[in-house]
Design a protein around this motif. Sequence first.
Motif, PDB file in Angstrom:
ATOM      1  N   CYS A  27       0.858  -1.178   0.000  1.00  0.00           N
ATOM      2  CA  CYS A  27       0.000   0.000   0.000  1.00  0.00           C
ATOM      3  C   CYS A  27       0.897   1.231   0.000  1.00  0.00           C
ATOM      4  N   ALA A  28       0.348   2.355  -0.416  1.00  0.00           N
ATOM      5  CA  ALA A  28       1.157   3.569  -0.551  1.00  0.00           C
ATOM      6  C   ALA A  28       1.551   4.141   0.803  1.00  0.00           C
ATOM      7  N   ALA A  29       0.674   4.020   1.780  1.00  0.00           N
ATOM      8  CA  ALA A  29       0.947   4.585   3.096  1.00  0.00           C
ATOM      9  C   ALA A  29      -0.024   3.975   4.092  1.00  0.00           C
ATOM     10  N   ALA A  30       0.247   4.195   5.372  1.00  0.00           N
ATOM     11  CA  ALA A  30      -0.633   3.735   6.439  1.00  0.00           C
ATOM     12  C   ALA A  30      -0.762   4.855   7.459  1.00  0.00           C
ATOM     13  N   ILE A  31      -1.784   4.760   8.305  1.00  0.00           N
ATOM     14  CA  ILE A  31      -1.964   5.700   9.397  1.00  0.00           C
ATOM     15  C   ILE A  31      -1.685   4.972  10.691  1.00  0.00           C
ATOM     16  N   GLY A  32      -0.760   5.486  11.469  1.00  0.00           N
ATOM     17  CA  GLY A  32      -0.465   4.915  12.771  1.00  0.00           C
ATOM     18  C   GLY A  32      -1.017   5.794  13.871  1.00  0.00           C
ATOM     19  N   THR A  33      -1.151   5.244  15.061  1.00  0.00           N
ATOM     20  CA  THR A  33      -1.520   6.025  16.232  1.00  0.00           C
ATOM     21  C   THR A  33      -0.433   5.855  17.282  1.00  0.00           C
ATOM     22  N   GLU A  34      -0.132   6.953  17.987  1.00  0.00           N
ATOM     23  CA  GLU A  34       0.947   6.909  18.968  1.00  0.00           C
ATOM     24  C   GLU A  34       0.535   7.573  20.263  1.00  0.00           C
ATOM     25  N   PRO A  65      -8.717   5.368  22.515  1.00  0.00           N
ATOM     26  CA  PRO A  65      -7.746   6.239  23.186  1.00  0.00           C
ATOM     27  C   PRO A  65      -6.970   5.549  24.298  1.00  0.00           C
ATOM     28  N   ILE A  66      -5.843   6.131  24.623  1.00  0.00           N
ATOM     29  CA  ILE A  66      -5.139   5.866  25.873  1.00  0.00           C
ATOM     30  C   ILE A  66      -5.038   7.166  26.664  1.00  0.00           C
ATOM     31  N   SER A  67      -4.579   8.246  26.000  1.00  0.00           N
ATOM     32  CA  SER A  67      -4.323   9.487  26.719  1.00  0.00           C
ATOM     33  C   SER A  67      -4.580  10.681  25.814  1.00  0.00           C
ATOM     34  N   HIS A  68      -5.512  11.557  26.214  1.00  0.00           N
ATOM     35  CA  HIS A  68      -5.768  12.729  25.381  1.00  0.00           C
ATOM     36  C   HIS A  68      -4.612  13.723  25.424  1.00  0.00           C
ATOM     37  N   SER A  69      -3.711  13.594  26.387  1.00  0.00           N
ATOM     38  CA  SER A  69      -2.542  14.467  26.445  1.00  0.00           C
ATOM     39  C   SER A  69      -1.457  14.056  25.456  1.00  0.00           C
ATOM     40  N   GLN A  70      -1.431  12.782  25.071  1.00  0.00           N
ATOM     41  CA  GLN A  70      -0.344  12.281  24.242  1.00  0.00           C
ATOM     42  C   GLN A  70      -0.797  11.613  22.952  1.00  0.00           C
ATOM     43  N   ASP A  71      -2.005  11.095  22.881  1.00  0.00           N
ATOM     44  CA  ASP A  71      -2.452  10.371  21.685  1.00  0.00           C
ATOM     45  C   ASP A  71      -2.468  11.270  20.454  1.00  0.00           C
ATOM     46  N   THR A  72      -2.055  10.707  19.335  1.00  0.00           N
ATOM     47  CA  THR A  72      -2.215  11.378  18.051  1.00  0.00           C
ATOM     48  C   THR A  72      -2.140  10.323  16.948  1.00  0.00           C
ATOM     49  N   ALA A  73      -2.503  10.736  15.750  1.00  0.00           N
ATOM     50  CA  ALA A  73      -2.378   9.869  14.573  1.00  0.00           C
ATOM     51  C   ALA A  73      -1.433  10.529  13.588  1.00  0.00           C
ATOM     52  N   GLY A  74      -0.790   9.716  12.744  1.00  0.00           N
ATOM     53  CA  GLY A  74       0.118  10.274  11.762  1.00  0.00           C
ATOM     54  C   GLY A  74       0.485   9.264  10.693  1.00  0.00           C
ATOM     55  N   ALA A  84       4.440  13.360   3.721  1.00  0.00           N
ATOM     56  CA  ALA A  84       4.018  14.762   3.718  1.00  0.00           C
ATOM     57  C   ALA A  84       2.675  14.930   3.023  1.00  0.00           C
ATOM     58  N   VAL A  85       2.459  14.190   1.952  1.00  0.00           N
ATOM     59  CA  VAL A  85       1.172  14.246   1.247  1.00  0.00           C
ATOM     60  C   VAL A  85       0.048  13.780   2.177  1.00  0.00           C
ATOM     61  N   VAL A  86       0.276  12.659   2.864  1.00  0.00           N
ATOM     62  CA  VAL A  86      -0.755  12.131   3.752  1.00  0.00           C
ATOM     63  C   VAL A  86      -1.006  13.090   4.919  1.00  0.00           C
ATOM     64  N   LEU A  87       0.063  13.632   5.504  1.00  0.00           N
ATOM     65  CA  LEU A  87      -0.114  14.571   6.616  1.00  0.00           C
ATOM     66  C   LEU A  87      -0.946  15.772   6.184  1.00  0.00           C
ATOM     67  N   SER A  88      -0.732  16.253   4.976  1.00  0.00           N
ATOM     68  CA  SER A  88      -1.494  17.402   4.479  1.00  0.00           C
ATOM     69  C   SER A  88      -2.983  17.127   4.461  1.00  0.00           C
ATOM     70  N   ALA A  89      -3.341  15.866   4.212  1.00  0.00           N
ATOM     71  CA  ALA A  89      -4.755  15.497   4.138  1.00  0.00           C
ATOM     72  C   ALA A  89      -5.381  15.266   5.506  1.00  0.00           C
ATOM     73  N   LEU A  90      -4.565  15.221   6.551  1.00  0.00           N
ATOM     74  CA  LEU A  90      -5.065  14.851   7.874  1.00  0.00           C
ATOM     75  C   LEU A  90      -5.298  16.034   8.807  1.00  0.00           C
ATOM     76  N   THR A  91      -4.918  17.228   8.394  1.00  0.00           N
ATOM     77  CA  THR A  91      -4.761  18.304   9.370  1.00  0.00           C
ATOM     78  C   THR A  91      -5.964  19.227   9.534  1.00  0.00           C
ATOM     79  N   ALA A  92      -7.101  18.913   8.976  1.00  0.00           N
ATOM     80  CA  ALA A  92      -8.265  19.789   9.133  1.00  0.00           C
ATOM     81  C   ALA A  92      -8.741  19.791  10.582  1.00  0.00           C
ATOM     82  N   ALA A  93      -9.208  20.954  11.051  1.00  0.00           N
ATOM     83  CA  ALA A  93      -9.793  21.048  12.387  1.00  0.00           C
ATOM     84  C   ALA A  93     -11.076  20.216  12.444  1.00  0.00           C
ATOM     85  N   ASP A  94     -11.334  19.613  13.602  1.00  0.00           N
ATOM     86  CA  ASP A  94     -12.466  18.716  13.757  1.00  0.00           C
ATOM     87  C   ASP A  94     -13.175  19.040  15.068  1.00  0.00           C
ATOM     88  N   PRO A  95     -14.433  19.460  15.019  1.00  0.00           N
ATOM     89  CA  PRO A  95     -15.152  19.781  16.265  1.00  0.00           C
ATOM     90  C   PRO A  95     -15.294  18.594  17.200  1.00  0.00           C
TER      91      PRO A  95
END
Length: 353
Positions: A27-34, A65-74, A84-95
């Motif tokens: 696959c071209a890319a994957a999304i991980g969570t950290e 989730p584990i921790s709202h202070s540290q969790d993120t996706a990338g 960089a292409v994938v990150l550009s598509a992920l960065t919209a604000a979300d209510p």
Amino acid sequence: MSQSLRARPQPLRIELGLRVAAAASLCAAAIGTETDGSIVCPSSHCGLVGIKPTVGLVSRAGIIPISHSQDTAGPMARTVADAAVVLSALTAADPRDPATLGRSGPVHPDYTEFLDAGALRGKRLGIARKLLGFHAGVDRLMEEAIAALRDGGAVIVDPIALEAPGEELGKSEQEVLLYEFKTDIAAYLATLGPGPRVRTLDDLIRFNEENREREMPWFGQERFIASAAKGALTDPAYVTALETSRRLARGEGIDAALRRDRLDAIVAATGGPAWTIDLVNGDSFRGGSSTHAAVAGYPNVTVPAGMVQGLPVGISFFAGAFAEGELISIAYAYEQATLHRRAPTFRASVEQG
């Protein structure tokens, strides 16, 4: 805490499979969570580029989730450009994720603008020596990497005063994760519809006990139980732990190092080569550099740095909040100067010698 997430094994298996699929060019890319290392470490092990963004740059809505202070996706991809292409598509604000609203740093609609092969010229890069020394082969690769950065025109500050995560930071981070997991997993379960089988961490613990042979053949749920024993996020113990974590990782950690030596980024080995899974004795983890950026909520980019006995090893670049563009430029220039990425050959065993 990932061992304790056996209560929901299928999403974890899918995520792990996607990382391997990206490495194998399936696959071209994957999304991980950290939370702490789960993007950059497997990226390093699989010969991938991994971007762990600033907390708040990418929405966490829908992520277990584990921790709202540290969790993120990338993104996890074969090249910095793809990531960089994938990150550009992920960065919209979300209510649905308040951390993405009112962000304090720059958010770029197109991170490919930072792909500059000459970006190392004049960059001040600090070598975190106290995060090295855990593996001779990794140390050798890091010396080669430092030479490549210097040859590319970077100003190398070696060493810098960034301490390895100590007992105080480890203890405070663990306390934060235990408190936040109890609250955050309940909030997540509440989004699963009007009649979910489980609604709280206590429900998950009870489910695991009732299905022990299937859910816990190898791992227990000690961390689930420890988290369930914690109180609310208004408890003084939690407030103190969060303040301590941020002070040590930010003000006295990354921020201090960047300011003291006027650095553009900090450099360290992402971790050691992958190890054989041992379900009896546990992980053979020797060392890594993910904790400071993870606890601070700051960005961290790992790029392939070479091989140790045929196994990939990554180099990490990290800095302050919302420095993704700067880090992508440095990582891309290093990548283009070294071209260490190798497609897997699916050997039966690692190289000897």
